[in-house]
Structure formats: structure tokens, C-alpha cells
Motif scaffolding. Structure first.
Motif, PDB file in Angstrom:
ATOM      1  N   UNK A 106       0.167  -9.125  -7.075  1.00 18.26           N
ATOM      2  CA  UNK A 106      -0.748  -7.986  -7.158  1.00 18.26           C
ATOM      3  C   UNK A 106      -1.364  -7.856  -8.544  1.00 18.26           C
ATOM      4  N   UNK A 107      -0.573  -8.132  -9.574  1.00 16.49           N
ATOM      5  CA  UNK A 107      -1.085  -8.044 -10.941  1.00 16.49           C
ATOM      6  C   UNK A 107      -2.189  -9.060 -11.170  1.00 16.49           C
ATOM      7  N   UNK A 108      -1.989 -10.288 -10.723  1.00 14.73           N
ATOM      8  CA  UNK A 108      -2.984 -11.329 -10.902  1.00 14.73           C
ATOM      9  C   UNK A 108      -4.234 -11.065 -10.078  1.00 14.73           C
ATOM     10  N   UNK A 109      -4.085 -10.317  -8.981  1.00 14.02           N
ATOM     11  CA  UNK A 109      -5.244  -9.925  -8.173  1.00 14.02           C
ATOM     12  C   UNK A 109      -6.002  -8.764  -8.797  1.00 14.02           C
ATOM     13  N   UNK A 110      -5.414  -8.134  -9.837  1.00 15.49           N
ATOM     14  CA  UNK A 110      -6.129  -7.097 -10.567  1.00 15.49           C
ATOM     15  C   UNK A 110      -5.640  -5.684 -10.366  1.00 15.49           C
ATOM     16  N   UNK A 111      -4.476  -5.491  -9.753  1.00 11.88           N
ATOM     17  CA  UNK A 111      -4.012  -4.133  -9.482  1.00 11.88           C
ATOM     18  C   UNK A 111      -3.319  -3.561 -10.714  1.00 11.88           C
ATOM     19  N   UNK A 112      -3.835  -2.446 -11.222  1.00 11.20           N
ATOM     20  CA  UNK A 112      -3.380  -1.891 -12.502  1.00 11.20           C
ATOM     21  C   UNK A 112      -1.907  -1.485 -12.480  1.00 11.20           C
ATOM     22  N   UNK A 113      -1.453  -0.820 -11.425  1.00 12.40           N
ATOM     23  CA  UNK A 113      -0.040  -0.408 -11.385  1.00 12.40           C
ATOM     24  C   UNK A 113       0.887  -1.618 -11.399  1.00 12.40           C
ATOM     25  N   UNK A 114       0.486  -2.678 -10.709  1.00 12.53           N
ATOM     26  CA  UNK A 114       1.292  -3.895 -10.709  1.00 12.53           C
ATOM     27  C   UNK A 114       1.324  -4.508 -12.104  1.00 12.53           C
ATOM     28  N   UNK A 142      -7.591   1.672 -17.499  1.00 12.30           N
ATOM     29  CA  UNK A 142      -7.389   3.107 -17.633  1.00 12.30           C
ATOM     30  C   UNK A 142      -6.059   3.588 -17.102  1.00 12.30           C
ATOM     31  N   UNK A 143      -5.103   2.675 -16.887  1.00 16.21           N
ATOM     32  CA  UNK A 143      -3.781   3.067 -16.385  1.00 16.21           C
ATOM     33  C   UNK A 143      -3.054   3.825 -17.496  1.00 16.21           C
ATOM     34  N   UNK A 144      -2.876   5.116 -17.294  1.00 14.82           N
ATOM     35  CA  UNK A 144      -2.438   5.988 -18.381  1.00 14.82           C
ATOM     36  C   UNK A 144      -1.058   5.629 -18.910  1.00 14.82           C
ATOM     37  N   UNK A 145      -0.136   5.266 -18.035  1.00 16.40           N
ATOM     38  CA  UNK A 145       1.205   4.933 -18.499  1.00 16.40           C
ATOM     39  C   UNK A 145       1.231   3.616 -19.269  1.00 16.40           C
ATOM     40  N   UNK A 146       0.328   2.712 -18.922  1.00 16.68           N
ATOM     41  CA  UNK A 146       0.217   1.474 -19.697  1.00 16.68           C
ATOM     42  C   UNK A 146      -0.303   1.773 -21.096  1.00 16.68           C
ATOM     43  N   UNK A 147      -1.273   2.660 -21.198  1.00 15.89           N
ATOM     44  CA  UNK A 147      -1.805   3.033 -22.510  1.00 15.89           C
ATOM     45  C   UNK A 147      -0.736   3.701 -23.369  1.00 15.89           C
ATOM     46  N   UNK A 148       0.056   4.563 -22.750  1.00 16.48           N
ATOM     47  CA  UNK A 148       1.130   5.214 -23.504  1.00 16.48           C
ATOM     48  C   UNK A 148       2.189   4.199 -23.940  1.00 16.48           C
ATOM     49  N   UNK A 214     -11.767  -0.332 -14.195  1.00 11.22           N
ATOM     50  CA  UNK A 214     -10.843  -0.584 -13.080  1.00 11.22           C
ATOM     51  C   UNK A 214     -11.410  -1.645 -12.146  1.00 11.22           C
ATOM     52  N   UNK A 215     -10.531  -2.486 -11.634  1.00  8.62           N
ATOM     53  CA  UNK A 215     -10.959  -3.542 -10.717  1.00  8.62           C
ATOM     54  C   UNK A 215     -11.220  -2.962  -9.320  1.00  8.62           C
ATOM     55  N   UNK A 216     -11.941  -3.702  -8.474  1.00  5.39           N
ATOM     56  CA  UNK A 216     -12.132  -3.250  -7.095  1.00  5.39           C
ATOM     57  C   UNK A 216     -10.804  -2.999  -6.372  1.00  5.39           C
ATOM     58  N   UNK A 217      -9.787  -3.830  -6.657  1.00  5.43           N
ATOM     59  CA  UNK A 217      -8.503  -3.644  -5.981  1.00  5.43           C
ATOM     60  C   UNK A 217      -7.843  -2.338  -6.407  1.00  5.43           C
ATOM     61  N   UNK A 218      -7.906  -2.010  -7.696  1.00  2.47           N
ATOM     62  CA  UNK A 218      -7.335  -0.750  -8.175  1.00  2.47           C
ATOM     63  C   UNK A 218      -8.058   0.437  -7.555  1.00  2.47           C
ATOM     64  N   UNK A 219      -9.366   0.367  -7.499  1.00  2.00           N
ATOM     65  CA  UNK A 219     -10.150   1.456  -6.900  1.00  2.00           C
ATOM     66  C   UNK A 219      -9.835   1.587  -5.410  1.00  2.00           C
ATOM     67  N   UNK A 220      -9.686   0.468  -4.738  1.00  2.00           N
ATOM     68  CA  UNK A 220      -9.373   0.499  -3.308  1.00  2.00           C
ATOM     69  C   UNK A 220      -8.010   1.133  -3.061  1.00  2.00           C
ATOM     70  N   UNK A 221      -7.036   0.784  -3.897  1.00  2.00           N
ATOM     71  CA  UNK A 221      -5.696   1.341  -3.732  1.00  2.00           C
ATOM     72  C   UNK A 221      -5.711   2.855  -3.844  1.00  2.00           C
ATOM     73  N   UNK A 222      -6.552   3.383  -4.729  1.00  3.72           N
ATOM     74  CA  UNK A 222      -6.614   4.827  -4.930  1.00  3.72           C
ATOM     75  C   UNK A 222      -7.220   5.557  -3.743  1.00  3.72           C
ATOM     76  N   UNK A 223      -7.908   4.846  -2.874  1.00  3.19           N
ATOM     77  CA  UNK A 223      -8.503   5.484  -1.697  1.00  3.19           C
ATOM     78  C   UNK A 223      -7.459   5.868  -0.659  1.00  3.19           C
ATOM     79  N   UNK A 224      -6.299   5.219  -0.676  1.00  3.89           N
ATOM     80  CA  UNK A 224      -5.253   5.551   0.278  1.00  3.89           C
ATOM     81  C   UNK A 224      -5.715   5.398   1.717  1.00  3.89           C
ATOM     82  N   UNK A 225      -5.514   6.442   2.527  1.00  3.37           N
ATOM     83  CA  UNK A 225      -5.870   6.371   3.941  1.00  3.37           C
ATOM     84  C   UNK A 225      -7.370   6.273   4.177  1.00  3.37           C
ATOM     85  N   UNK A 226      -8.162   6.655   3.199  1.00  3.09           N
ATOM     86  CA  UNK A 226      -9.608   6.490   3.346  1.00  3.09           C
ATOM     87  C   UNK A 226      -9.964   5.005   3.525  1.00  3.09           C
ATOM     88  N   UNK A 227      -9.250   4.145   2.805  1.00  8.07           N
ATOM     89  CA  UNK A 227      -9.486   2.722   2.953  1.00  8.07           C
ATOM     90  C   UNK A 227      -9.059   2.238   4.339  1.00  8.07           C
TER      91      UNK A 227
END
Length: 236
Positions: A106-114, A142-148, A214-227
Motif C-alpha cells: 500500500x505504501x508503494x502504491x501511494x497510500x499515506x497511512x501505509x 499532508x499526513x499529520x502524524x507523519x509530520x509530527x 495527496x495521491x489519488x489512492x490516499x484521496x480515494x481511501x478518504x471517501x470511504x463508502x462513497x467510493x
């Protein structure tokens, strides 16, 4: 000591689009999954994991995530890695090497939390260079915990201290929250008072030049059930 804050392991459970009830959504996703749609498997896993559109069932969720991850879905790989770190409590003792394997997908695909989680696993394995690399990638999104964590890392003895980067990353993390706490404001104010003019100028330039991307994958993940709803509508 690094003050490392873990992000939420659960992905956003945003409401499904209008006229798609959760039970109906689950039924449609099951039909897509039977046809081999890996994204549908991932969304079914999230619904079972969260108990949406039916009873919460961690074992079923794990099964969906495993199938979807095996088929190449990066968000399912992230959740599978989270399960191997103890999420859901069904895999026994946490298995960090296996968790890292899946979270790296997931990280290599661009997901920020991963990317953040991978950094933490590398840091715990004393691979600071890899941890710094993945934290920076997550911070750029923009992953806030990564910045901290980046701010903390640059203010620790784990790597050469850098007041400018500590200031910059902490300031950037505050820009990513709706309302910084008074404690956060006080900390950065106190830290700024200890900085040399040169470090302060360098830190301010880092902040002014920074662009959250943010990558498209990160943005998509944030959509949750909308996606999930968009997937079902596109298939109709």
C-alpha cells in the motif's frame, strides 16, 4: 525519545451516496466480488470490519482483505497488514514482518497511512534511513502524524538534530488540523524562541515552499463508502 503518534487504522466510513442503503450496497458489492472485482472485496471487508450493512465480523473481514490483497488491491493490503499487527484480534500474536510486507504494498502504491505505518515499523527495526524516507513521503501528502513524527525525529538523538526541520514539520502538522490546541501553539512558540535567526529563516522557507500533494489512492481511501457507492453505480 520519539513521540510517535499512530494514525487511525480504520479508513474513513463516509456515508454512501443517496438511495444506496448500506444493506443494498453490500448486496451489490457481493455480486461484483463474485465476478472477481477486487475493489468490491476490499469494500466488503471494510463493511464487515466496521459492522456496516450487517453484523461486524472480523473473521469475514480478514477473509475479504486477504482475497483482495492477494489479487493486488493496495487498500486491502494495508488493512491486512493492520490485522497482522493485531487489529481485529484474530491472527494471534502480531507478526511485524508479515505486516510490513503487506503495508509496503500500500505504501508503494501511494497510500499515506501505509507510508506512515511502514516508517514506524522500520524505525522499530532500527532502520532510521528507511523510516525517514517513508515519513517524508507521507508528510508530503499532508499526513499529520507523519509530520509530527518527522518533527520529533529531527529534534531527537536518532539523527543529527535540525531545528529548522523540527520547526517546519511541526508547523506544517498544525496547518493540517482544523484548530491546533493551545499546548501545540505554546510548544512551537517556545521552540521558536530557542532558534537561531538562520534556522528560523530556513524553517520558514521549508514551510513556504511545501506543497501538500495527496495521491489519488490516499484521496480515494478518504471517501470511504462513497467510493464503494461509486463503484456500484459505475457497474450498473
Amino acid at each position: 525519545m520519539i513521540r510517535w503518534l499512530a494514525p487511525l487504522l480504520l479508513l474513513a466510513a463516509a456515508p454512501a451516496p443517496e438511495k444506496l442503503t448500506r444493506a443494498y450496497l453490500a448486496t451489490k458489492l457481493e455480486a461484483l466480488a463474485e465476478k472477481g472485482n477486487t475493489e468490491a472485496l476490499y469494500h466488503l471487508g471494510m463493511m464487515r470490519h466496521l459492522g456496516l450493512g450487517g453484523a461486524k465480523d472480523q473473521l469475514a473481514a480478514f477473509g475479504y482483505f486477504q482475497k483482495a490483497a492477494d489479487a493486488g488491491d493496495p487498500l486491502a493490503a494495508y488493512m491486512l497488514g493492520s490485522y497482522y499487527l493485531g487489529l481485529g484480534g484474530i491472527v494471534g500474536e502480531p507478526d511485524k514482518p508479515v505486516a510490513l510486507k503487506w503495508k509496503l504494498v500500500a505504501a508503494e502504491a501511494g497510500y499515506a497511512l501505509a507510508q506512515h505505518d511502514v516508517a514506524r515499523l522500520y524505525f522499530e527495526a532500527d532502520d532510521t534511513d528507511q523510516a525517514l524516507e517513508w515519513l517524508t513521503r507521507a508528510g508530503q501528502q499532508g499526513e499529520v502524524n507523519a509530520l509530527r513524527a518527522l518533527a520529533s525525529l529531527h529534534n531527537s538523538d536518532a539523527i543529527p538534530k535540525d531545528a529548522a526541520r523540527t520547526f517546519a514539520y511541526y508547523t506544517l502538522s498544525m496547518k493540517q488540523v482544523a484548530e491546533p490546541t493551545q499546548k501545540q501553539r505554546d510548544w512551537i512558540a517556545g521552540f521558536t524562541e530557542t532558534m537561531s535567526p538562520e534556522d528560523k529563516g530556513r524553517g520558514e522557507k521549508i514551510v513556504s515552499d511545501w506543497k501538500f500533494e495527496p495521491t489519488p489512492l490516499t484521496l480515494k481511501a478518504k471517501l470511504g463508502l462513497k467510493a464503494a457507492g461509486a463503484l456500484v453505480k459505475a457497474a450498473d
